[in-house]
Design a protein around this motif. Structure first.
Motif, PDB file in Angstrom:
ATOM      1  N   ARG A  66       0.829  -1.203   0.000  1.00  0.00           N
ATOM      2  CA  ARG A  66       0.000   0.000   0.000  1.00  0.00           C
ATOM      3  C   ARG A  66       0.864   1.254   0.000  1.00  0.00           C
ATOM      4  O   ARG A  66       0.530   2.255  -0.624  1.00  0.00           O
ATOM      5  CB  ARG A  66      -0.936  -0.017   1.209  1.00  0.00           C
ATOM      6  CG  ARG A  66      -2.158  -0.914   1.030  1.00  0.00           C
ATOM      7  CD  ARG A  66      -3.211  -0.628   2.081  1.00  0.00           C
ATOM      8  NE  ARG A  66      -2.722  -0.920   3.424  1.00  0.00           N
ATOM      9  CZ  ARG A  66      -2.828  -2.104   4.037  1.00  0.00           C
ATOM     10  NH1 ARG A  66      -3.415  -3.117   3.380  1.00  0.00           N
ATOM     11  NH2 ARG A  66      -2.365  -2.285   5.256  1.00  0.00           N
ATOM     12  N   ARG A  67       2.011   1.196   0.746  1.00  0.00           N
ATOM     13  CA  ARG A  67       2.897   2.363   0.775  1.00  0.00           C
ATOM     14  C   ARG A  67       3.541   2.605  -0.594  1.00  0.00           C
ATOM     15  O   ARG A  67       3.824   3.731  -0.970  1.00  0.00           O
ATOM     16  CB  ARG A  67       3.981   2.169   1.837  1.00  0.00           C
ATOM     17  CG  ARG A  67       3.472   2.379   3.260  1.00  0.00           C
ATOM     18  CD  ARG A  67       4.625   2.442   4.241  1.00  0.00           C
ATOM     19  NE  ARG A  67       5.262   1.127   4.407  1.00  0.00           N
ATOM     20  CZ  ARG A  67       4.887   0.229   5.298  1.00  0.00           C
ATOM     21  NH1 ARG A  67       3.866   0.495   6.104  1.00  0.00           N
ATOM     22  NH2 ARG A  67       5.507  -0.936   5.388  1.00  0.00           N
ATOM     23  N   LEU A  99      10.839   5.355  -4.271  1.00  0.00           N
ATOM     24  CA  LEU A  99      10.536   3.997  -3.820  1.00  0.00           C
ATOM     25  C   LEU A  99      11.669   3.438  -2.967  1.00  0.00           C
ATOM     26  O   LEU A  99      11.432   2.723  -1.977  1.00  0.00           O
ATOM     27  CB  LEU A  99      10.281   3.093  -5.040  1.00  0.00           C
ATOM     28  CG  LEU A  99       9.042   3.439  -5.884  1.00  0.00           C
ATOM     29  CD1 LEU A  99       8.981   2.559  -7.120  1.00  0.00           C
ATOM     30  CD2 LEU A  99       7.765   3.287  -5.051  1.00  0.00           C
ATOM     31  N   TRP A 100      12.908   3.774  -3.330  1.00  0.00           N
ATOM     32  CA  TRP A 100      14.058   3.326  -2.527  1.00  0.00           C
ATOM     33  C   TRP A 100      14.013   3.951  -1.144  1.00  0.00           C
ATOM     34  O   TRP A 100      14.298   3.275  -0.138  1.00  0.00           O
ATOM     35  CB  TRP A 100      15.338   3.708  -3.257  1.00  0.00           C
ATOM     36  CG  TRP A 100      16.587   3.376  -2.498  1.00  0.00           C
ATOM     37  CD1 TRP A 100      17.160   2.157  -2.334  1.00  0.00           C
ATOM     38  CD2 TRP A 100      17.417   4.310  -1.795  1.00  0.00           C
ATOM     39  NE1 TRP A 100      18.294   2.237  -1.580  1.00  0.00           N
ATOM     40  CE2 TRP A 100      18.479   3.564  -1.230  1.00  0.00           C
ATOM     41  CE3 TRP A 100      17.371   5.681  -1.595  1.00  0.00           C
ATOM     42  CZ2 TRP A 100      19.476   4.163  -0.459  1.00  0.00           C
ATOM     43  CZ3 TRP A 100      18.377   6.275  -0.841  1.00  0.00           C
ATOM     44  CH2 TRP A 100      19.409   5.524  -0.285  1.00  0.00           C
ATOM     45  N   ARG A 101      13.637   5.242  -1.078  1.00  0.00           N
ATOM     46  CA  ARG A 101      13.529   5.896   0.235  1.00  0.00           C
ATOM     47  C   ARG A 101      12.447   5.244   1.089  1.00  0.00           C
ATOM     48  O   ARG A 101      12.607   5.063   2.289  1.00  0.00           O
ATOM     49  CB  ARG A 101      13.215   7.376   0.039  1.00  0.00           C
ATOM     50  CG  ARG A 101      14.360   8.206  -0.544  1.00  0.00           C
ATOM     51  CD  ARG A 101      15.440   8.424   0.499  1.00  0.00           C
ATOM     52  NE  ARG A 101      14.938   9.079   1.690  1.00  0.00           N
ATOM     53  CZ  ARG A 101      14.858  10.400   1.848  1.00  0.00           C
ATOM     54  NH1 ARG A 101      15.275  11.200   0.867  1.00  0.00           N
ATOM     55  NH2 ARG A 101      14.399  10.907   2.957  1.00  0.00           N
ATOM     56  N   ILE A 102      11.301   4.912   0.432  1.00  0.00           N
ATOM     57  CA  ILE A 102      10.227   4.258   1.178  1.00  0.00           C
ATOM     58  C   ILE A 102      10.696   2.909   1.718  1.00  0.00           C
ATOM     59  O   ILE A 102      10.419   2.532   2.862  1.00  0.00           O
ATOM     60  CB  ILE A 102       8.974   4.106   0.263  1.00  0.00           C
ATOM     61  CG1 ILE A 102       8.391   5.470  -0.060  1.00  0.00           C
ATOM     62  CG2 ILE A 102       7.930   3.213   0.939  1.00  0.00           C
ATOM     63  CD1 ILE A 102       7.280   5.423  -1.099  1.00  0.00           C
ATOM     64  N   LYS A 103      11.403   2.177   0.867  1.00  0.00           N
ATOM     65  CA  LYS A 103      11.920   0.856   1.302  1.00  0.00           C
ATOM     66  C   LYS A 103      12.859   0.996   2.475  1.00  0.00           C
ATOM     67  O   LYS A 103      12.816   0.219   3.436  1.00  0.00           O
ATOM     68  CB  LYS A 103      12.611   0.175   0.126  1.00  0.00           C
ATOM     69  CG  LYS A 103      13.120  -1.210   0.459  1.00  0.00           C
ATOM     70  CD  LYS A 103      13.773  -1.850  -0.749  1.00  0.00           C
ATOM     71  CE  LYS A 103      14.314  -3.245  -0.388  1.00  0.00           C
ATOM     72  NZ  LYS A 103      14.964  -3.887  -1.557  1.00  0.00           N
ATOM     73  N   ARG A 104      13.729   2.009   2.465  1.00  0.00           N
ATOM     74  CA  ARG A 104      14.679   2.198   3.566  1.00  0.00           C
ATOM     75  C   ARG A 104      13.965   2.509   4.870  1.00  0.00           C
ATOM     76  O   ARG A 104      14.343   2.014   5.934  1.00  0.00           O
ATOM     77  CB  ARG A 104      15.644   3.325   3.238  1.00  0.00           C
ATOM     78  CG  ARG A 104      16.726   2.944   2.215  1.00  0.00           C
ATOM     79  CD  ARG A 104      17.828   3.963   2.235  1.00  0.00           C
ATOM     80  NE  ARG A 104      18.499   4.018   3.514  1.00  0.00           N
ATOM     81  CZ  ARG A 104      19.459   4.885   3.843  1.00  0.00           C
ATOM     82  NH1 ARG A 104      19.817   5.803   2.961  1.00  0.00           N
ATOM     83  NH2 ARG A 104      20.036   4.854   5.019  1.00  0.00           N
ATOM     84  N   ARG A 105      12.910   3.307   4.779  1.00  0.00           N
ATOM     85  CA  ARG A 105      12.188   3.675   5.996  1.00  0.00           C
ATOM     86  C   ARG A 105      11.442   2.487   6.602  1.00  0.00           C
ATOM     87  O   ARG A 105      11.184   2.452   7.809  1.00  0.00           O
ATOM     88  CB  ARG A 105      11.207   4.811   5.694  1.00  0.00           C
ATOM     89  CG  ARG A 105      11.875   6.173   5.516  1.00  0.00           C
ATOM     90  CD  ARG A 105      10.873   7.292   5.692  1.00  0.00           C
ATOM     91  NE  ARG A 105       9.768   7.191   4.772  1.00  0.00           N
ATOM     92  CZ  ARG A 105       9.727   7.799   3.593  1.00  0.00           C
ATOM     93  NH1 ARG A 105      10.758   8.549   3.203  1.00  0.00           N
ATOM     94  NH2 ARG A 105       8.680   7.670   2.823  1.00  0.00           N
ATOM     95  N   THR A 106      11.051   1.535   5.727  1.00  0.00           N
ATOM     96  CA  THR A 106      10.276   0.404   6.251  1.00  0.00           C
ATOM     97  C   THR A 106      11.160  -0.752   6.705  1.00  0.00           C
ATOM     98  O   THR A 106      10.665  -1.742   7.252  1.00  0.00           O
ATOM     99  CB  THR A 106       9.317  -0.101   5.174  1.00  0.00           C
ATOM    100  OG1 THR A 106      10.049  -0.408   3.989  1.00  0.00           O
ATOM    101  CG2 THR A 106       8.279   0.950   4.858  1.00  0.00           C
ATOM    102  N   ASN A 107      12.468  -0.666   6.433  1.00  0.00           N
ATOM    103  CA  ASN A 107      13.384  -1.736   6.854  1.00  0.00           C
ATOM    104  C   ASN A 107      13.853  -1.504   8.305  1.00  0.00           C
ATOM    105  O   ASN A 107      13.889  -0.403   8.785  1.00  0.00           O
ATOM    106  CB  ASN A 107      14.590  -1.817   5.922  1.00  0.00           C
ATOM    107  CG  ASN A 107      14.188  -2.427   4.586  1.00  0.00           C
ATOM    108  OD1 ASN A 107      13.166  -3.071   4.492  1.00  0.00           O
ATOM    109  ND2 ASN A 107      14.996  -2.188   3.559  1.00  0.00           N
TER     110      ASN A 107
END
Length: 226
Positions: free
Chosen positions: A6-7, A218-226
């Protein structure tokens, strides 16, 4: 997993949509480029063809840029169109009435004279000229109306000039004539802006930038969710 998707969904949809729009605009400009090239090629073909007689019923749609060779006589009276021709500076285009051998009367753009030769005596009588038919689109809402008392015009308005000189609304722009002292000829050339390749490159370049920015987001979003 569902929460992560969803993010990603909003930024990904926004990114793909933007890239598709920009690519579409680029493709449209490529199509415009091909269309404009066809127009330029058609004009160049007309201007490079063998000159013919002035058609009996010339029209802008069918005969603009049509090369002609005309014989007849230059008649008294001429109109002066204020203009600038580098490197000669300011002056006037001389528009004169010409009677063809079959009796028809048309306009002839004889060429350019410097500003101090506006009212100089110029040849009339028997005349042979080669050039191209034109219907210049030089008037708009900002064009000053002609001062007919001073014989001062600011655009080649073919219908209005034809009415003033009693000719058909047909303009022949001279490229060469048998008048050794003629004004400086300004032959018709292809003068059509064709910036569509630059526009296409711009749109495709923006599509690449948009795609890279989407990937970075999208890479920034992935980093925040890891």
């Amino acid at each position: 997993m569902a929460g992560m998707m969803r993010r990603y969904a909003g930024p990904l949809a926004f990114g793909i949509g933007g890239v598709l729009i920009l690519i579409t605009l680029g493709v449209w400009q490529v199509q415009r480029l091909a269309w404009k090239n066809e127009i330029v090629a058609a004009i160049e073909a007309r201007l490079s063809g063998e000159p013919g007689a002035v058609p009996l019923t010339p029209t802008e749609q069918d005969h603009e840029y049509f090369r002609v060779r005309a014989k007849g006589a230059l008649l008294p009276g001429e109109l002066h169109v204020y203009t600038s021709v580098p490197p000669f500076g300011v002056g006037y285009l001389v528009i004169a009435p010409m009677q063809l051998e079959d009796g028809r009367r048309i306009l002839v753009d004889r060429g350019f004279v410097p500003i101090d030769q506006k009212d100089a005596l110029r040849r009339t009588g028997p005349y042979t000229v080669e050039g191209a038919l034109m219907w210049p689109d030089e008037t708009d809402g900002f064009t000053s109306p002609p001062d007919q008392d001073q014989n001062l015009w600011f655009a080649r308005d073919v219908p209005l000039m034809a009415a003033a000189l009693g000719t058909e609304p047909v303009l022949l722009v001279a490229a060469a004539s048998d008048d050794a002292e003629a004004p400086l000829a300004r032959p018709v050339g292809v003068n059509i802006r064709n910036p569509h390749l630059e526009y296409a490159v711009t749109w495709f370049g923006l599509a690449i930038v948009w795609a890279l920015m989407t990937g970075y987001l999208l890479w920034r979003i992935k980093r925040r969710t890891n």
